[in-house]
Design a protein around this motif. Sequence first.
Motif, PDB file in Angstrom:
ATOM      1  N   GLY A 171       0.809  -1.209   0.000  1.00 32.90           N
ATOM      2  CA  GLY A 171       0.000   0.000   0.000  1.00 32.90           C
ATOM      3  C   GLY A 171       0.841   1.256   0.000  1.00 32.90           C
ATOM      4  O   GLY A 171       0.530   2.228  -0.701  1.00 32.90           O
ATOM      5  N   ALA A 172       1.924   1.248   0.769  1.00 37.70           N
ATOM      6  CA  ALA A 172       2.816   2.410   0.795  1.00 37.70           C
ATOM      7  C   ALA A 172       3.485   2.609  -0.561  1.00 37.70           C
ATOM      8  O   ALA A 172       3.643   3.740  -1.035  1.00 37.70           O
ATOM      9  N   LEU A 173       3.875   1.512  -1.196  1.00 37.81           N
ATOM     10  CA  LEU A 173       4.484   1.599  -2.525  1.00 37.81           C
ATOM     11  C   LEU A 173       3.503   2.167  -3.548  1.00 37.81           C
ATOM     12  O   LEU A 173       3.868   2.982  -4.393  1.00 37.81           O
ATOM     13  N   LYS A 174       2.230   1.729  -3.467  1.00 41.37           N
ATOM     14  CA  LYS A 174       1.235   2.247  -4.407  1.00 41.37           C
ATOM     15  C   LYS A 174       1.004   3.732  -4.179  1.00 41.37           C
ATOM     16  O   LYS A 174       0.918   4.513  -5.137  1.00 41.37           O
ATOM     17  N   ALA A 175       0.895   4.146  -2.908  1.00 47.12           N
ATOM     18  CA  ALA A 175       0.698   5.563  -2.620  1.00 47.12           C
ATOM     19  C   ALA A 175       1.850   6.391  -3.179  1.00 47.12           C
ATOM     20  O   ALA A 175       1.634   7.446  -3.791  1.00 47.12           O
ATOM     21  N   SER A 176       3.079   5.931  -2.967  1.00 46.10           N
ATOM     22  CA  SER A 176       4.250   6.647  -3.471  1.00 46.10           C
ATOM     23  C   SER A 176       4.240   6.718  -4.995  1.00 46.10           C
ATOM     24  O   SER A 176       4.523   7.764  -5.594  1.00 46.10           O
ATOM     25  N   LYS A 177       3.873   5.604  -5.631  1.00 41.41           N
ATOM     26  CA  LYS A 177       3.839   5.559  -7.097  1.00 41.41           C
ATOM     27  C   LYS A 177       2.790   6.514  -7.655  1.00 41.41           C
ATOM     28  O   LYS A 177       3.052   7.270  -8.599  1.00 41.41           O
ATOM     29  N   LEU A 178       1.587   6.507  -7.076  1.00 39.33           N
ATOM     30  CA  LEU A 178       0.526   7.388  -7.557  1.00 39.33           C
ATOM     31  C   LEU A 178       0.909   8.851  -7.359  1.00 39.33           C
ATOM     32  O   LEU A 178       0.584   9.710  -8.191  1.00 39.33           O
ATOM     33  N   ASN A 179       1.600   9.136  -6.274  1.00 42.28           N
ATOM     34  CA  ASN A 179       1.994  10.513  -5.980  1.00 42.28           C
ATOM     35  C   ASN A 179       3.033  11.040  -6.966  1.00 42.28           C
ATOM     36  O   ASN A 179       3.141  12.245  -7.170  1.00 42.28           O
ATOM     37  N   LYS A 180       3.781  10.121  -7.603  1.00 42.80           N
ATOM     38  CA  LYS A 180       4.840  10.513  -8.537  1.00 42.80           C
ATOM     39  C   LYS A 180       4.448  10.350  -9.999  1.00 42.80           C
ATOM     40  O   LYS A 180       5.204  10.742 -10.890  1.00 42.80           O
ATOM     41  N   ASP A 181       3.278   9.764 -10.251  1.00 42.58           N
ATOM     42  CA  ASP A 181       2.835   9.472 -11.615  1.00 42.58           C
ATOM     43  C   ASP A 181       2.108  10.680 -12.196  1.00 42.58           C
ATOM     44  O   ASP A 181       1.024  11.049 -11.749  1.00 42.58           O
ATOM     45  N   THR A 182       2.693  11.288 -13.208  1.00 45.75           N
ATOM     46  CA  THR A 182       2.100  12.491 -13.790  1.00 45.75           C
ATOM     47  C   THR A 182       0.757  12.207 -14.458  1.00 45.75           C
ATOM     48  O   THR A 182      -0.016  13.141 -14.718  1.00 45.75           O
ATOM     49  N   GLN A 183       0.461  10.940 -14.748  1.00 50.15           N
ATOM     50  CA  GLN A 183      -0.812  10.573 -15.366  1.00 50.15           C
ATOM     51  C   GLN A 183      -1.892  10.228 -14.334  1.00 50.15           C
ATOM     52  O   GLN A 183      -3.038   9.957 -14.691  1.00 50.15           O
ATOM     53  N   PRO A 185      -4.497  10.972 -11.191  1.00 46.44           N
ATOM     54  CA  PRO A 185      -5.213  12.098 -10.580  1.00 46.44           C
ATOM     55  C   PRO A 185      -4.673  12.458  -9.203  1.00 46.44           C
ATOM     56  O   PRO A 185      -4.988  13.524  -8.666  1.00 46.44           O
ATOM     57  N   LEU A 186      -3.845  11.574  -8.640  1.00 44.93           N
ATOM     58  CA  LEU A 186      -3.272  11.814  -7.315  1.00 44.93           C
ATOM     59  C   LEU A 186      -1.842  12.356  -7.387  1.00 44.93           C
ATOM     60  O   LEU A 186      -1.176  12.467  -6.354  1.00 44.93           O
ATOM     61  N   TYR A 187      -1.394  12.691  -8.577  1.00 42.19           N
ATOM     62  CA  TYR A 187      -0.031  13.205  -8.745  1.00 42.19           C
ATOM     63  C   TYR A 187       0.199  14.439  -7.869  1.00 42.19           C
ATOM     64  O   TYR A 187      -0.498  15.452  -7.964  1.00 42.19           O
ATOM     65  N   GLY A 188       1.182  14.339  -6.988  1.00 46.69           N
ATOM     66  CA  GLY A 188       1.543  15.449  -6.115  1.00 46.69           C
ATOM     67  C   GLY A 188       0.516  15.784  -5.055  1.00 46.69           C
ATOM     68  O   GLY A 188       0.633  16.817  -4.387  1.00 46.69           O
ATOM     69  N   LYS A 189      -0.464  14.899  -4.834  1.00 45.20           N
ATOM     70  CA  LYS A 189      -1.549  15.198  -3.910  1.00 45.20           C
ATOM     71  C   LYS A 189      -1.518  14.353  -2.630  1.00 45.20           C
ATOM     72  O   LYS A 189      -2.382  14.514  -1.769  1.00 45.20           O
ATOM     73  N   ILE A 190      -0.554  13.443  -2.509  1.00 45.61           N
ATOM     74  CA  ILE A 190      -0.468  12.584  -1.332  1.00 45.61           C
ATOM     75  C   ILE A 190       0.689  13.043  -0.455  1.00 45.61           C
ATOM     76  O   ILE A 190       1.823  13.132  -0.912  1.00 45.61           O
ATOM     77  N   ASP A 191       0.397  13.327   0.790  1.00 42.11           N
ATOM     78  CA  ASP A 191       1.440  13.725   1.736  1.00 42.11           C
ATOM     79  C   ASP A 191       1.982  12.463   2.404  1.00 42.11           C
ATOM     80  O   ASP A 191       1.410  11.971   3.376  1.00 42.11           O
ATOM     81  N   MET A 192       3.079  11.950   1.891  1.00 40.69           N
ATOM     82  CA  MET A 192       3.656  10.720   2.418  1.00 40.69           C
ATOM     83  C   MET A 192       4.212  10.893   3.827  1.00 40.69           C
ATOM     84  O   MET A 192       4.465   9.904   4.519  1.00 40.69           O
ATOM     85  N   SER A 193       4.383  12.129   4.268  1.00 39.92           N
ATOM     86  CA  SER A 193       4.870  12.374   5.632  1.00 39.92           C
ATOM     87  C   SER A 193       3.750  12.314   6.656  1.00 39.92           C
ATOM     88  O   SER A 193       3.988  12.503   7.853  1.00 39.92           O
ATOM     89  N   ARG A 194       2.521  12.053   6.187  1.00 39.52           N
ATOM     90  CA  ARG A 194       1.376  11.901   7.087  1.00 39.52           C
ATOM     91  C   ARG A 194       0.631  10.608   6.724  1.00 39.52           C
ATOM     92  O   ARG A 194      -0.423  10.653   6.104  1.00 39.52           O
ATOM     93  N   MET A 195       1.213   9.484   7.091  1.00 41.10           N
ATOM     94  CA  MET A 195       0.598   8.184   6.795  1.00 41.10           C
ATOM     95  C   MET A 195       0.101   7.537   8.081  1.00 41.10           C
ATOM     96  O   MET A 195       0.826   7.467   9.078  1.00 41.10           O
TER      97      MET A 195
END
Length: 353
Positions: A171-183, A185-195
């Motif tokens: 789950g953490a890997l998916k969150a990180s991947k979605l946060n970095k994927d420019t395609q 909808p979650l690109y740049g929108k997940i605060d990984m420092s608040r999990m």
Amino acid sequence: MKKIIFSVLTISLSLVSCQNTDELLENTSENNLTSENQTASKSNFFPATGLANEQYGSIGPYAVSTDAVLGDCGNIGGIIVDVLQSINVLDHTIQCTNNFPFGNGSPIMTSVYYPTNIANMDKLPVVNFVGGILSNEGNYAQMLKLWASHGFVVVVSSDFINSMPEMHILGALKASKLNKDTQSPLYGKIDMSRMIIAGHSAGGGASLLTSSIPEHAMKLIDPALKVVGSLPIEPGPAAVSFTVKAPTLILTGRLDIVVMPWYTKLHQSHLLNQSPAWAATATTATHFSPTMEISKNEFAGISVAWLKYTGYNDADAKAYFVGPNYKLKSDSQFLQGIHPYRVVRNPIADNLQ
């Protein structure tokens, strides 16, 4: 596999004969934010009550989107569902994802729920959730949508066993991947420092294990990753808690005959001493309360309060956990007073300001 099916049926029949108060699962359709108004199963009579459920036990201000695809429950899991429906333990409209043993897909899966208008929002905290052994992601859809509707990205992962940290790591890997994927909808929108690491049953035990992993090891997944809270709901017996390093709220149910609250108190919540910790037992909750429609999920409101406290440091939510008159200690949904399963917190939590 026959032994697994027999065990599930035995547990379910015991619930019906001893309590006749609970439904295992409740149907939810994609982006349906009014499912809490659906008719409850005949086997459940207890509504969610108390301060937290009154304040937070309803859908929040945000519509929710998800990549989860829900449908009929088939294969081996479908046989179990059919039997449990025949004795009114399960609602007849329940849905599942296509993952084994409820479909033809892989037993390993991960999905995400998030506010539909996330493009117009700042970065959001992320809830990393894993369900119980033999469960399907669809079983928890209503609770996951509730959390997302209050302003969280919620990642749910499963491998059908769900007892060790690997699903939370996925789950953490998916969150990180979605946060970095420019395609995405979650690109740049997940605060990984608040999990927040969360789970139910086997996944609750796994959440204790995952919350025990050193911070530097978790940062190998993503340099920004920081676990700010842990939410084990009726946690399974595969973990103890003395190694947990994050603020933790352990929730149990007085009518839970699968993971009984005395075991959790003795083996887990009593040993939390490295970080702030709280433990509460819901008066009418069974082991399957987290899968119910929100109005019958005793843990709904307090789980939202915990997420808002640890994820946002929200002042209203914080009042349930911090201070001499913290609200959790007077919430009627949970056992209080001199009961052995009464609401408690450890000395570290007592000293929080």
